[in-house]
Design an enzyme around this catalytic site. Structure first.
Site, PDB file in Angstrom:
ATOM      1  CG  HIS A 122      -5.648   2.048   5.241  1.00 19.88           C
ATOM      2  ND1 HIS A 122      -5.207   2.957   6.173  1.00 19.88           N
ATOM      3  CD2 HIS A 122      -4.643   1.152   5.072  1.00 19.88           C
ATOM      4  CE1 HIS A 122      -3.978   2.627   6.540  1.00 19.88           C
ATOM      5  NE2 HIS A 122      -3.620   1.540   5.890  1.00 19.88           N
ATOM      6  CD  GLU A 160      -2.741   5.516   6.744  1.00 16.44           C
ATOM      7  OE1 GLU A 160      -2.738   5.568   5.503  1.00 16.44           O
ATOM      8  OE2 GLU A 160      -1.829   4.959   7.398  1.00 16.44           O
ATOM      9  CB  SER A 194       5.540  -1.707  11.996  1.00 17.17           C
ATOM     10  OG  SER A 194       5.166  -0.365  12.222  1.00 17.17           O
ATOM     11  N   GLY A 231       2.841   2.356  10.740  1.00 14.95           N
ATOM     12  CA  GLY A 231       3.817   3.427  10.571  1.00 14.95           C
ATOM     13  C   GLY A 231       4.531   3.811  11.859  1.00 14.95           C
ATOM     14  N   GLY A 276       2.950  -1.098   4.209  1.00 14.49           N
ATOM     15  CA  GLY A 276       3.047   0.323   3.882  1.00 14.49           C
ATOM     16  C   GLY A 276       4.474   0.700   3.553  1.00 14.49           C
ATOM     17  N   GLY A 277       5.167   1.253   4.533  1.00 14.61           N
ATOM     18  CA  GLY A 277       6.514   1.788   4.315  1.00 14.61           C
ATOM     19  C   GLY A 277       7.463   0.857   3.587  1.00 14.61           C
ATOM     20  CD  GLU A 293      -3.345  -2.335   7.240  1.00  7.69           C
ATOM     21  OE1 GLU A 293      -2.249  -2.591   6.746  1.00  7.69           O
ATOM     22  OE2 GLU A 293      -3.981  -1.291   6.986  1.00  7.69           O
ATOM     23  CG  ASN A 343      -1.740   1.233   1.367  1.00  7.80           C
ATOM     24  OD1 ASN A 343      -1.775   2.058   0.458  1.00  7.80           O
ATOM     25  ND2 ASN A 343      -2.412   1.390   2.503  1.00  7.80           N
ATOM     26  CD1 TRP A 344       3.438   0.989  -3.113  1.00  2.40           C
ATOM     27  CD2 TRP A 344       3.319   2.288  -4.946  1.00  2.40           C
ATOM     28  NE1 TRP A 344       4.055   0.316  -4.133  1.00  2.40           N
ATOM     29  CE2 TRP A 344       3.995   1.086  -5.268  1.00  2.40           C
ATOM     30  CE3 TRP A 344       3.131   3.242  -5.944  1.00  2.40           C
ATOM     31  CZ2 TRP A 344       4.484   0.839  -6.563  1.00  2.40           C
ATOM     32  CZ3 TRP A 344       3.612   3.002  -7.231  1.00  2.40           C
ATOM     33  CH2 TRP A 344       4.285   1.808  -7.532  1.00  2.40           C
ATOM     34  CE  LYS A 345      -0.066   3.141   4.772  1.00  2.08           C
ATOM     35  NZ  LYS A 345       0.034   3.268   6.238  1.00  2.08           N
TER      36      LYS A 345
HETATM   37  P1  13P Z   1       3.222   0.355   7.590  1.00  2.84           P
HETATM   38  O1  13P Z   1       3.686  -0.925   7.004  1.00  2.84           O
HETATM   39  O2  13P Z   1       3.947   1.551   7.066  1.00  2.84           O
HETATM   40  O3  13P Z   1       3.128   0.304   9.077  1.00  2.84           O
HETATM   41  O4  13P Z   1       1.698   0.567   7.067  1.00  2.84           O
HETATM   42  C1  13P Z   1       0.809  -0.470   7.161  1.00  2.84           C
HETATM   43  C2  13P Z   1      -0.412  -0.106   6.422  1.00  2.84           C
HETATM   44  O5  13P Z   1      -1.137   0.783   6.804  1.00  2.84           O
HETATM   45  C3  13P Z   1      -0.697  -0.823   5.175  1.00  2.84           C
HETATM   46  O6  13P Z   1      -1.978  -0.557   4.720  1.00  2.84           O
END
Ligand code: 13P
Length: 251
Positions: A96, A98, A214, A174, A235-236, A168, A9-11
């Site tokens: 998600h 967010e 994470s 993050g 994510g990251g 999640e 998930n590149w966000k």
């Molecule tokens: P991180 O891997 O950066 O913690 O993010 C997880 C996430 O929100 C994937 O959708």
């Protein structure tokens, strides 16, 4: 048999050029290397068509990170499920944390988005998870159960079978803080039980439940070693080919 999946998930990261370079870099590695899971990348809307044209989508599935809760019409700035599908993407990340927290997405809206995604032939990757206060209060089981029930349990068993779930915990996203393998397994097994109670054991057994928060090359293996953890939503660590491949190779 349920699928093992590593999804990125590149966000809101990467310009179009940077995103294309990342997708092509991953494509080059996966053209040469056999891996033991399905690979999906979730990109911003504007990247979707270019990324789909630039990579082998048989090897790498492509996901949008959201879609509109309306089919079409006067909703300035929104992107419909049909538009996502028309780019060549096959998946859409929905719910998600967010989007729930920053953009006011409600269980009811998400129910509509899931319906529109399925109606347009997209596979939803549906996210659930509790915030830190809920975990501290021991409410995490109730929270994820309610999230699944409110947005997904109106679906037929056939439609539910098309959903990928992603647990999640918001406190792990993050933050560098990961759920322990025991915490992940405990709640994944619980979620599978909730699905079994509604749709039966077979549907529950076949449902892929990914862990997100994470997840990185150094902890992916111990997370994926659990019987109810079917992969990760990353994510990251999905923003660099080597990091993402490190997680894919954990399978
Ligand atoms: P991180 O891997 O950066 O913690 O993010 C997880 C996430 O929100 C994937 O959708």
């Amino acid at each position: 048999m349920r699928k093992k999946i590593v999804a990125g998930n590149w966000k809101m990261n990467k310009t179009l050029q940077e995103g294309l370079a990342l997708a092509k870099g991953l494509d080059e590695v996966l053209a040469k290397e056999k891996v033991n899971c399905e690979v999906i990348i979730g990109t911003p809307f504007i990247h979707l068509a270019s990324v789909c044209a630039a990579i082998d989508t048989q090897k790498i599935g492509v996901a949008a990170e959201n879609c509109a809760d309306h089919a079409s019409g006067a909703y300035t700035g929104e992107v419909s499920a049909a538009m996502v599908k028309s780019t060549g993407a096959e998946y859409v990340i929905l719910g998600h944390s967010e989007r729930r927290a920053y953009y006011g997405e409600t269980p009811e809206m998400l129910k509509t988005k899931v319906r529109l995604a399925l109606d347009n032939g997209l596979t939803p990757i549906f996210c659930i998870g509790e915030v830190l206060d809920e975990r501290k209060a021991g409410k995490h089981f109730d929270v994820v159960k309610a999230q699944v029930e409110q947005s997904l349990f109106d679906l037929s068993a056939e439609d539910f079978s098309k959903i990928i779930l992603a647990y999640e915990p918001v406190w792990a996203i993050g933050t560098g803080e990961t759920a322990t393998p025991e915490q992940a397994e405990e709640i994944h097994a619980y979620i599978r039980g909730v699905i079994a109670a509604k749709y039966g054991k077979q549907v529950a057994d076949d449902c892929s439940i990914l862990y997100g928060g994470s997840c990185k090359p150094s902890n992916a293996k111990e997370l994926f070693a659990n019987p109810d953890v079917d992969g990760g939503l990353i994510g990251g660590a999905s923003l660099k080919v080597e990091d993402f491949m490190g997680i894919i190779r954990a399978w």
